[in-house]
Scaffold this motif. Structure first.
Motif, short mmCIF file in Angstrom:
data_model
loop_
_atom_site.label_atom_id
_atom_site.label_comp_id
_atom_site.label_asym_id
_atom_site.label_seq_id
_atom_site.Cartn_x
_atom_site.Cartn_y
_atom_site.Cartn_z
N CYS A 45 0.87 -1.18 -0.37
CA CYS A 45 -0.45 -0.25 0.38
C CYS A 45 0.56 1.29 0.00
O CYS A 45 2.66 1.40 0.50
CB CYS A 45 -1.35 -0.14 1.39
N VAL A 87 -2.66 -0.86 4.63
CA VAL A 87 -3.43 0.25 4.42
C VAL A 87 -3.11 1.06 5.16
O VAL A 87 -2.64 1.29 6.26
CB VAL A 87 -5.25 0.07 4.80
N CYS A 89 -3.60 5.68 5.74
CA CYS A 89 -3.99 6.95 5.53
C CYS A 89 -4.16 7.81 6.08
O CYS A 89 -3.09 7.60 7.25
CB CYS A 89 -5.96 6.29 5.70
N SER A 129 -8.51 -1.59 5.50
CA SER A 129 -8.77 -0.62 5.09
C SER A 129 -8.95 0.11 6.22
O SER A 129 -9.62 -0.11 7.58
CB SER A 129 -10.09 -0.65 4.13
N ASN A 171 -13.49 -5.12 2.15
CA ASN A 171 -11.90 -4.12 0.92
C ASN A 171 -11.68 -2.64 1.55
O ASN A 171 -10.82 -2.60 1.33
CB ASN A 171 -12.21 -5.10 -0.09
N SER A 172 -12.28 -2.05 1.07
CA SER A 172 -13.03 -0.85 1.88
C SER A 172 -13.46 0.15 2.27
O SER A 172 -15.07 -0.66 2.01
CB SER A 172 -12.57 -0.40 -0.10
N THR A 186 -19.18 0.95 2.10
CA THR A 186 -18.51 -0.04 2.12
C THR A 186 -17.91 -1.31 1.21
O THR A 186 -19.56 -1.62 0.44
CB THR A 186 -18.81 -0.89 3.63
#
Length: 234
Positions: A45, A87, A89, A129, A171-172, A186
């Protein structure tokens, strides 16, 4: 050759078995701007910092590499997880950085000249995620146990809600919204994507904060108790 280019070259030269970790391309010309390399494991990532001054990349061995984009140099390496980093962020204000891994943890870091560990958020399965809300009030994580968890940003980083509805790995995740309306999306291995209205979570927390500032008792201040399951939107 510039000093930054020399630093990057010296970092790359000692090991001829180096493999590419990540690349940055110039959007205007399409040419390669920067290549980061490592001999340890593949990169899983990448994420730019809020001000785009740093690029962070997560490896299959739990490391997070911090690269200064302008200097084209590796400036910090963090051992963030025991296992793959899935992930990375950032909060919109650039104050916090979050990593999620196969070790069933999401780790929060804060920046003061360099990134330092702040808080560990434990999960029931690997963290796949994550995303901060538009105003950095909330953090959501997606997990392999099919649940998205919402945490309050800052202070205790307590879990305030759980979003259930998927039957497989999440997953996201992504937030959007303005003012009092806050939506969460989601996506899952169950071949479904949902949009949830999580506005009441944010409103409840703001009410709790207002009551706290009014010096009410601790019991009354804590409006949000056990994580509340949210209902999806059609």
């Amino acid at each position: 050759m510039t000093r930054s280019a020399q630093a990057l070259q010296l970092h790359a030269e000692p090991d001829k078995l180096l493999r590419q970790l990540a690349k940055i391309f110039d959007g205007a010309s399409g040419k390669e701007y920067l290549k980061m390399e490592s001999s340890r494991s593949p990169v899983l990532c990448v994420c730019f910092s809020a001000d785009s001054s740093q690029l962070l990349s997560g490896s299959g061995q739990g490391e997070v590499f911090v690269t200064d984009v302008e200097k084209k140099a590796l400036v910090q390496t963090l051992q963030a997880h025991e296992g793959p980093v899935n992930v990375i962020c950032f909060s919109k204000d650039g104050k916090y950085m979050l990593t999620g891994g196969d070790d069933k943890c999401a780790n929060v870091f804060t920046f003061d000249k360099k990134w330092t560990f702040l808080r560990k958020l434990k999960h029931a399965d690997k963290v796949t995620s994550a995303a901060f809300s538009p105003e950095d009030d909330l953090l959501v994580t997606g997990c392999a146990d099919s649940i998205a968890r919402i945490f309050r940003v800052g202070q205790e980083w307590d879990e305030v809600a759980r979003v259930k509805g998927h039957s497989d790995e999440v997953n996201s995740v992504a937030f959007t919204g303005k003012g009092p309306r806050l939506l969460l999306a989601t996506a899952s291995d169950d071949k479904l994507a949902f949009v949830w209205d999580v506005s009441k979570v944010l409103i409840t927390l703001k009410v709790a904060k207002a009551r706290s500032s009014s010096a009410e008792s601790t019991e009354k201040e804590r409006v949000v108790g056990d994580p509340a399951d949210m209902e999806g939107m059609d």
